[in-house]
Design an enzyme around this catalytic site. Structure first.
Site, short mmCIF file in Angstrom:
data_model
loop_
_atom_site.label_atom_id
_atom_site.label_comp_id
_atom_site.label_asym_id
_atom_site.label_seq_id
_atom_site.Cartn_x
_atom_site.Cartn_y
_atom_site.Cartn_z
N ASP A 8 0.89 -1.40 -0.02
CA ASP A 8 -0.05 0.10 -0.21
C ASP A 8 0.76 1.22 0.18
OD1 ASP A 8 -1.63 -2.26 1.53
OD2 ASP A 8 -3.13 -0.79 0.43
N HIS A 10 0.81 3.36 -2.69
CA HIS A 10 -0.27 4.43 -3.22
C HIS A 10 0.71 5.44 -4.03
CE1 HIS A 10 -4.11 3.03 -1.85
NE2 HIS A 10 -3.46 2.33 -0.85
N ASP A 49 -1.64 -2.24 -4.25
CA ASP A 49 -1.71 -0.91 -4.32
C ASP A 49 -0.27 -0.12 -4.11
OD1 ASP A 49 -4.18 -1.12 -4.28
OD2 ASP A 49 -4.77 -0.52 -2.20
N HIS A 85 -6.35 -0.74 -6.12
CA HIS A 85 -6.16 0.42 -6.67
C HIS A 85 -5.36 0.46 -7.93
CE1 HIS A 85 -7.38 3.73 -3.90
NE2 HIS A 85 -7.49 2.61 -3.04
N HIS A 158 -3.87 -9.33 -1.63
CA HIS A 158 -4.50 -7.95 -1.28
C HIS A 158 -6.00 -8.10 -0.93
CE1 HIS A 158 -4.00 -3.65 -1.67
NE2 HIS A 158 -5.25 -3.70 -2.06
N HIS A 188 -3.60 -4.25 1.68
CA HIS A 188 -5.29 -3.79 1.84
C HIS A 188 -5.57 -2.82 2.97
CE1 HIS A 188 -8.93 -2.72 -0.04
NE2 HIS A 188 -9.76 -3.66 0.71
MN LIG Z 1 -4.46 0.26 -0.17
#
Ligand SMILES: [Mn+2]
Length: 430
Positions: A8, A10, A49, A85, A158, A188
């Site tokens: 994650d 991002h 992600d 994502h 995830h 996640h």
């Molecule tokens: Mn995430």
């Protein structure tokens, strides 16, 4: 054998549209990679992600390319799966991670779900939405049967598990997870989670930066942001949390209006001692005041020293009992939708479908929403028992690719029309 597990990141996320916040995410990612290289692990797992969306900007792609090349130079392989994502559901569409396969990214995908690192099995499946929960469970079981043949195995996934998710927004229950993996490299959930599970450990390393203001919470204060280093040479994997400092401080302050002048100046002093302008959530409560006046006063005192200021005002006149309301919960559109759809249809799979569709349609992922609907329709309305039994019989562990291929589907699956007469339920059931 030691490896780093992170998730994650991002990359490309620009919180509140602020450019500096986008840069923070790149900086933090680079810091995590620095530390991983310094700790000299044998390999790295990223659980999804990686990017904030499935069409990352050049800057986001570059941030990952730099990290990947540095890992490569340090001779540290990296394994990754797509998260909600950064995945693309349409079968022939290429996810952004594909760009990096030729320079060393080991992408765990439906076509390549299995890898070996020495004698250790690393396997997984990219994110699947909750409306495909049954298929997800089947795929886990399939991988679990393969893991039985290995001394050590790692599942990379995830997904949201009920125990750590808000109400009904999970895709799988902990009790449905296979229990024979040594390590569950999860992504996640943005909080840090470390749990004894099955034969070993289940870990969500959490997000690398504060992606939503609400992540600046107790879990963050206790475990920080960062990754874990896992040592597989013991019977039960040893997990070491590695915290990585964030470039920017988040404040969540509640100021009593009666002490406003004193408190706001204290806050200003603290802010001036920081290297980077902080993010501030500030509530002024109690007393008799005009919000506009207090807002001016806040801006004049600390305005130029903060990156982002989110004030709320609750003078006595507004202090009914709104303070006890958890805004994250009651105003979360996913929970509201779930609740409403449940009132109307009372069917869990329909609730999940509605949330999946909201997640995709609200960010313009029309194709993905279509695919989710198609799969849902197939799973619940063309559920031909004979076909399913046969599929399971034929699914030898060495034909996982075929199995996944067949089941993850193919939007132009053969038999939709033929089978349309053998349906078990109709849309009128909704
Ligand atoms: Mn995430």
């Amino acid at each position: 054998m030691r490896f780093a597990h992170l998730s994650d990141s991002h990359l490309g996320y620009r919180q509140f549209g602020i450019l500096e916040r986008e840069q923070d995410f790149y900086d933090v990612f680079a810091r995590n990679i620095d530390k991983i290289i310094e700790m000299d692990v044998d390999f790295v797992i990223h659980s999804g992600d990686l990017f904030d969306n499935n069409r990352p900007s050049t800057e986001a792609l570059l941030a990952f390319q730099k990290a990947l090349l540095r890992l490569k130079e340090a001779k540290i392989p990296i394994y990754a799966i797509a998260g909600n994502h950064d995945s693309i559901l349409r079968k022939d569409a290429l996810p952004p991670q594909v760009l990096f396969k030729d320079i060393g990214l080991n992408l765990i995908s439906p076509d390549n779900p299995l890898y070996n690192e020495g004698a250790v099995l690393i396997c997984g499946i990219p994110y699947m939405p909750s409306s495909q929960g049954r298929a997800l469970k089947e795929r886990y079981d399939q991988l679990s049967r393969i893991a039985d043949k290995y001394l050590k195995s790692i599942l990379v996934s995830h997904q949201g598990i009920d125990k750590w998710m808000h109400e009904d927004t999970y895709e799988i229950e902990l009790s449905q997870m296979p229990e024979n993996f040594d390590y569950y490299a999860m992504g996640h959930v943005h909080n840090y989670v470390e749990e004894d599970f099955g034969k070993g450990k289940l870990v969500y390393p959490g997000s690398m930066e504060i992606w939503r203001n609400s992540e600046s919470n107790n879990n963050y204060r206790e475990f920080g942001k960062g990754f874990v280093v896992v040592d597989l040479s013991y019977d039960t994997p040893q997990v070491e949390r590695v915290k990585i400092d964030l470039p920017r401080k988040f404040y969540k302050e509640i100021i009593d209006y009666n002490k406003f002048d004193e408190k706001i100046h204290e806050l200003k002093e603290e802010i001036l001692s920081l290297d980077n302008k902080p993010m501030i959530d500030l509530s002024v409560v109690g007393g008799d005041f005009e919000s506009a006046d207090v807002y001016e006063a806040i801006k004049n005192t600390i305005g130029e020293h903060v990156l982002n200021l989110r004030p709320t005002f609750k003078p006595d006149a507004l202090l009914i009992d709104i303070i006890d309301v958890d805004p994250d919960k009651t105003l979360d559109p996913r929970s509201l939708l779930h609740l409403k759809v449940n009132e109307k249809y009372g069917r869990e799979e329909v609730n999940r479908l509605s949330v999946d569709l909201l997640d995709n349609l609200s960010v313009g992922r029309i194709d993905d929403a279509q695919i989710i609907s198609d799969r849902f329709y197939k799973e619940y309305y063309f559920n031909d028992e004979n076909m399913n039994d046969k599929d399971l019989e034929n699914s030898q562990s060495d034909s996982l690719d075929d199995y996944l291929d067949k089941n993850i589907g193919n939007s132009n699956e053969e038999s939709v029309e033929e089978k349309s007469n053998s349906k078990q339920m109709s849309f009128d059931d909704f």
